[in-house]
Every structure is written in structure tokens, then in C-alpha cells.
Design an enzyme around this catalytic site. Sequence first.
Site, short mmCIF file in Angstrom:
data_model
loop_
_atom_site.label_atom_id
_atom_site.label_comp_id
_atom_site.label_asym_id
_atom_site.label_seq_id
_atom_site.Cartn_x
_atom_site.Cartn_y
_atom_site.Cartn_z
N HIS A 88 0.26 23.93 13.24
CA HIS A 88 0.26 23.02 14.38
C HIS A 88 -1.04 23.06 15.20
O HIS A 88 -1.79 22.10 15.23
CB HIS A 88 1.41 23.37 15.34
CG HIS A 88 2.77 23.41 14.71
ND1 HIS A 88 3.44 22.30 14.27
CD2 HIS A 88 3.60 24.47 14.47
CE1 HIS A 88 4.63 22.65 13.79
NE2 HIS A 88 4.75 23.96 13.90
O1 RIB Z 1 6.08 23.25 18.20
C1 RIB Z 1 4.93 23.95 17.80
C2 RIB Z 1 4.21 24.48 18.99
O2 RIB Z 1 5.03 25.40 19.69
C3 RIB Z 1 2.94 25.28 18.61
O3 RIB Z 1 2.00 25.17 19.64
C4 RIB Z 1 3.44 26.68 18.52
O4 RIB Z 1 2.41 27.65 18.76
C5 RIB Z 1 4.43 26.70 19.66
O5 RIB Z 1 3.70 26.93 20.87
#
Ligand code: RIB
Length: 317
Positions: A243
Amino acid sequence: MTKRPIIIDCDPGQDDAICLLLAMSSPDELDILGVTTVAGNVPLALTERNARQVRDIAGRRDVPVYAGCSKPMVRDLVTAEHVHGKTGIDGIDIVEPKQPLEKQHAVDFIVDTLNAADKDSITLVPMGPLTNIGQAFTKDPSILRNVEQIILMGGAMREGGNISPSAEFNILVDPHAADIVFRCGRPITVLGLDVTHQVLATPERRDRIRAIDNDAARATVGMLDFYNRHDSVKYGVRGAPLHDPCTVAWLLKPELFEGKLCNVSVETESELTMGNTAVDFWHVTDRPKNATWIHTADADGFYELLVERLSRFSDVR
Ligand code: RIB
Ligand code: CA
């Protein structure tokens, strides 16, 4: 090449940690004014500590790390140890950071840095719950004039939710802060689950990182091997979505991504859909087009970039 001054706001978290490494490997393009940390994946005492350990791995003692908010603006904190492990960066040995935390609160650092900056000059890169950013904009709304743009990881459209049926983690943890950010009026580029779920850390891609002979790459693949276990089983795919590094990858090579200007609004009332990002992708409302919603990524190009940048690190003695 002009360096882009940025502030990275994060909640390490393995994917945040890898994003920090990607940013710290690119000093010619990115002038990291500071890393601010927030409670999210794990409590603040761990996210700030993790950010300082990653800084050591990157050999970037020039980058100051600040601790920010330990809980969301309104709601209780929700964490994600089930994904990230007890430390938040399971997959590597936990080593005491060599350098202390800055004394200033992260929100005050953000406010003071933006107040001292030129108009439209600073890029904010949040990749955790938006509490620090929401608090800073609330504390001194005049700082907005100096925000050039916001590149954030958060939200979901077709992908539904990853922490509830209808909300992505960063937005659900602090929907009130997210609402402030999405209404702030500055240009926002959003990398939500719809695009991050296209950049999966498959075994082949992890092996390319495993072949790099330096501490940063070893830390990256160690964290990925751990981080991979949850989402690959949950979604039945060959690798977990990376992500947060999508934010810095967008800054370094925007041509890897495609997006569309549209309205993104945050649910802050209904408990059933709290934190949902309503993305008006087909412009069926007259809500203002406040964000560029990124919907497509060149995943191979993303991992080419990550491998090339990780290869730049030399071990810190
Ligand atoms: O949903 C994914 C996000 O939530 C990413 O930033 C992960 O690190 C968590 O913070
Ligand atoms: Ca994060």
C-alpha cells in the site's frame, strides 16, 4: 533537478517502513523535511520507534522523526497487530534506534514548517490515519496556503473495505481527520485499495529484492515475508498489497499510475459505513472534484522502481 520538499506522516507498519526506505533512497528528488508518526497499525510508542529504526537502516540520520497523536480526533484507537505483528514491523530484528526522537510534537512541527514555507511549496505524504494532518489544519488553517499538494494512501471504492466491509483502515481509524483533509481545498492525490491491491508482493518480486546484498533490502524482504502471510491468505492471492510505497512511487514516477479527478467524501455519521470513502467516479453528483483518485498501476514498473532504489543503499556501519 529540483528537490521536492516533503513531510512523510506514517504509522510503521511494514509497508510504511518500505515506503520510508523508498523515499530515503531518493535524496536527489525528495527533500524529506521530517517524518511524523501517528498511532495506527500499532500504538504511537511503537510507530515512532519503528520509524527511527528504519531511518538507521537507511543511514539517513539527517531526517528528523517526530511523534504525533496517540489517538484519533474523536474515536477510540483501532490498531492492526493481526496484520503487522506485535512490534508493527515483525519480520526484522528489533534494534534500539541510534538517534532520539525530536522533542517537538509532530503537529507543531507540521504547523511551524508550513508557516515558515513559501506559498504552494510543501508536499504532504500521509500514509496512516490522518490525525496529525487533521489536527494541524484545525490548529492553524492558514498553513494550507503553503501546502503544494497532498499524496495520501487511504480509502477504497470498488475494493470495499479491509478493516470493515466498507472502509479502509487509515480512513476508518480517524474518519473525522480524513473528512477535514478531504475538505481542505488543496490538491489531493489518493492511492486507495483499488490501486494498491494491484501491486502485490509476489514470491518472484520478493526474490528480486532478496537478491540485493544490502541491509535495506534484507530488512524489506524480511518484513515482506512476514507481512505477506495475512493478506495473501485473506484475499487468496500470491502476495500482499504494498500500500504505502505507492505514494512515494507516484512522486518519483507518476507515469506508473493513472487517475481521475472526482469527488471523494468521507462517512463520519453511520456506524455501519463509518470511514467509507464515497468516490463519485462517474460524476453523478455536483460535489466538488476535490481529489485525483488513482485507479490503475503498472505493477511491474512499480517493482522495477523499488528494486532499483533499494539497490542504491550501501550498508551503514
Ligand atoms: O489499509 C492499508 C493502510 O493501513 C496502510 O497504510 C497500512 O500501513 C495501514 O496503515
Ligand atoms: Ca500505513
